[in-house]
Design an enzyme around this catalytic site. Structure first.
Site, short mmCIF file in Angstrom:
data_model
loop_
_atom_site.label_atom_id
_atom_site.label_comp_id
_atom_site.label_asym_id
_atom_site.label_seq_id
_atom_site.Cartn_x
_atom_site.Cartn_y
_atom_site.Cartn_z
N ARG A 70 0.85 -1.20 0.00
CA ARG A 70 0.00 0.00 0.00
C ARG A 70 0.89 1.25 0.00
O ARG A 70 0.61 2.24 -0.65
CB ARG A 70 -0.95 0.01 1.21
N TYR A 122 -17.23 16.20 -14.99
CA TYR A 122 -17.74 14.82 -14.99
C TYR A 122 -18.76 14.66 -13.84
O TYR A 122 -18.53 15.14 -12.73
CB TYR A 122 -16.55 13.86 -14.82
N ASP A 194 -8.19 18.66 -14.13
CA ASP A 194 -8.48 17.30 -14.55
C ASP A 194 -8.18 17.24 -16.05
O ASP A 194 -8.91 17.80 -16.87
CB ASP A 194 -9.96 16.97 -14.26
N LYS A 219 -8.98 6.09 -18.84
CA LYS A 219 -9.39 6.56 -20.15
C LYS A 219 -8.22 6.47 -21.14
O LYS A 219 -7.80 5.39 -21.47
CB LYS A 219 -9.95 7.98 -20.02
O1 P1T Z 1 -13.93 6.41 -13.53
P1 P1T Z 1 -12.74 6.93 -12.80
O2 P1T Z 1 -11.44 6.31 -13.22
O3 P1T Z 1 -12.92 6.93 -11.31
O4 P1T Z 1 -12.55 8.48 -13.24
C1 P1T Z 1 -13.46 9.46 -12.91
C2 P1T Z 1 -13.38 10.59 -13.91
C3 P1T Z 1 -12.66 11.73 -13.61
N1 P1T Z 1 -12.54 12.76 -14.47
C4 P1T Z 1 -13.11 12.71 -15.69
C5 P1T Z 1 -12.95 13.88 -16.61
C6 P1T Z 1 -13.84 11.59 -16.08
O5 P1T Z 1 -14.36 11.58 -17.32
C7 P1T Z 1 -13.98 10.49 -15.18
C8 P1T Z 1 -14.78 9.29 -15.53
N2 P1T Z 1 -15.65 9.47 -16.61
C9 P1T Z 1 -16.49 8.54 -17.13
C10 P1T Z 1 -16.62 7.28 -16.66
C11 P1T Z 1 -17.27 8.99 -18.29
O6 P1T Z 1 -17.84 8.17 -19.03
O7 P1T Z 1 -17.32 10.21 -18.51
#
Ligand code: P1T
Length: 401
Positions: A70, A122, A194, A219
């Site tokens: 961790r 988001y 972000d 992503k």
């Molecule tokens: O899903 P996660 O890895 O926890 O990420 C969250 C997140 C944070 N910032 C942005 C700009 C994002 O697009 C996302 C996650 N977005 C999607 C799952 C979506 O379909 O837009």
């Protein structure tokens, strides 16, 4: 003669992004070589997956840099070094998801602290702010951060952070990161961007005045819809110290296997994003010509209000395109008729995806707030993949007839 088990090297050879050699490398060379092999013990050209949860110590507190996974893990270290180099940052910390990264970052704040954020974020980020962190005494104000006056007016003496997305999810709005950073810094607030939609290949917010960058590595960084992850980058040694403490104390860390998948994915980030951006530009132009489409949102189009800012701070305009059709039934019908685009949440992978933000990724935002931000029921969001663009255009044109 059997000499007994050989000690396994704790980590790949150090290729610190601070070193002069790495500084001179281009993006793709960094993606392939920073933090990664060849493994000094075996010559393996791919980073090993260190699944160990714990590491033997020679004496109490005497070890090779790792105690418990961790706190630190060699495969995670390799990923963190590589991602730091891609954002041209001194530090990177990896997390189990984008939201794990965001939560850990915001837990550095204290009750009473105020965050100003770009109104089009988001849906999960909004939900984290509104439904979770507010309960712990943080306060939040949504603002159109493409309007500098609005940012200035929303800052209070308690404002500790300005939170940006650029381009935004799902409306592809573009914020002048340099200009907002200047305003935020004049009030002593940190700026966090972000950078998920842009990727470090297209935009490096730390070079534009931001203090922190977060990614949903799920992503574009992963790129293949097969791993969930998050990351934070900064140039500040002090912020890194605090974040490292919180990463260990909160525990939202990625598995070594997930780190390995991300290292594998990131090797082709530049290739993928170039193709995705080219495809997206052609597709956005084709959508603009389609009579069933009311409006197209893409930073590369002349009709985009902040195209000039996007052109200044991004290398290309990215692989995300949104567009509006007449109403919700028309949007649903279009989404259901697509054959190549999968109807699915998420984005940034090699395969093309399409979704309905109001009912899917941004459903956690109350309807009134969604409409105020401009996320209507006729809106469709596309994550453009690396397929042949003619096939993608034909797929959409068929679905729109
Ligand atoms: O899903 P996660 O890895 O926890 O990420 C969250 C997140 C944070 N910032 C942005 C700009 C994002 O697009 C996302 C996650 N977005 C999607 C799952 C979506 O379909 O837009």
């Amino acid at each position: 003669m059997n000499k007994g088990p050989r000690p396994h090297p704790a980590a790949s050879p150090p290729t610190s992004p601070a070193s002069g050699e790495v500084k001179s490398w281009g993006f793709s060379t960094r993606a392939l070589h920073v933090g990664q092999g060849p493994d000094p013990a075996t010559g393996a050209v791919v980073q090993p997956i260190h699944m160990a949860t714990t590491f033997a110590q020679q004496g109490v507190g005497k070890h090779k840099g790792f105690e418990y996974s961790r706190t630190g893990n060699p495969t995670r270290n390799a990923l963190e070094e590589c991602l730091a180099a891609l954002e041209d940052a001194r530090h990177c910390l990896a997390f189990a998801s984008g939201l794990g990264a965001e939560t850990t970052l915001l837990l550095m704040l204290s009750p009473g602290d105020h965050v100003v954020y770009m109104e089009d974020v988001y849906g999960g980020t909004f939900r984290l702010f509104d439904k979770v962190l507010k309960r712990y005494g943080l306060t939040f104000s949504a603002v159109d951060a493409s309007d500098l006056d609005a940012v200035e007016k929303s800052v209070t003496p308690q404002t500790k952070m300005v939170w940006l997305e650029s381009p935004t999810n799902p409306l592809l709005r573009v914020v002048d990161i340099d200009a907002v950073s200047e305003v935020a810094h004049s009030h002593g607030a940190l700026v966090c961007v972000d950078n998920t939609f842009a990727t470090p290949y297209l935009q490096q917010p730390l070079h534009l005045g931001a203090d922190l960058v977060v990614h949903s590595s799920t992503k574009y960084i992963g790129g293949h819809s097969d791993v969930v992850g998050g990351s934070i980058m900064t140039n500040s040694d002090e912020l890194e110290k605090q974040l490292r403490f919180h990463q260990n104390a909160v525990g939202a860390v990625p598995s070594p296997f997930d780190c390995w998948l991300l290292l594998r994915g990131v090797k082709t980030l530049a290739l993928r994003v170039e193709r995705q951006s080219e495809n997206a530009m052609e597709l956005a132009s084709a959508l603009q010509r389609n009579k069933a489409v009311k409006r197209v949102f893409y930073p590369g189009l002349d009709s985009h209000p902040n195209r000039a800012v996007a052109a200044r701070q991004m290398r290309m305009f990215g692989g995300m395109v949104s567009f509006e059709v007449a109403d919700e039934p028309a949007a649903f019908r279009t989404l259901e008729r697509l054959k190549i685009f999968a109807l699915a949440e998420s984005l940034g992978a090699v395969e093309s995806l399409a979704e309905h933000p109001a009912r899917m990724t941004h459903a956690s935002i109350p309807a009134a707030e969604r409409e105020r931000a401009g996320v209507g029921n006729g809106l469709i969001r596309l994550s453009v993949g690396v397929e042949d663009v003619a096939d993608l255009i034909a797929d959409l044109e068929y679905a729109l007839t």
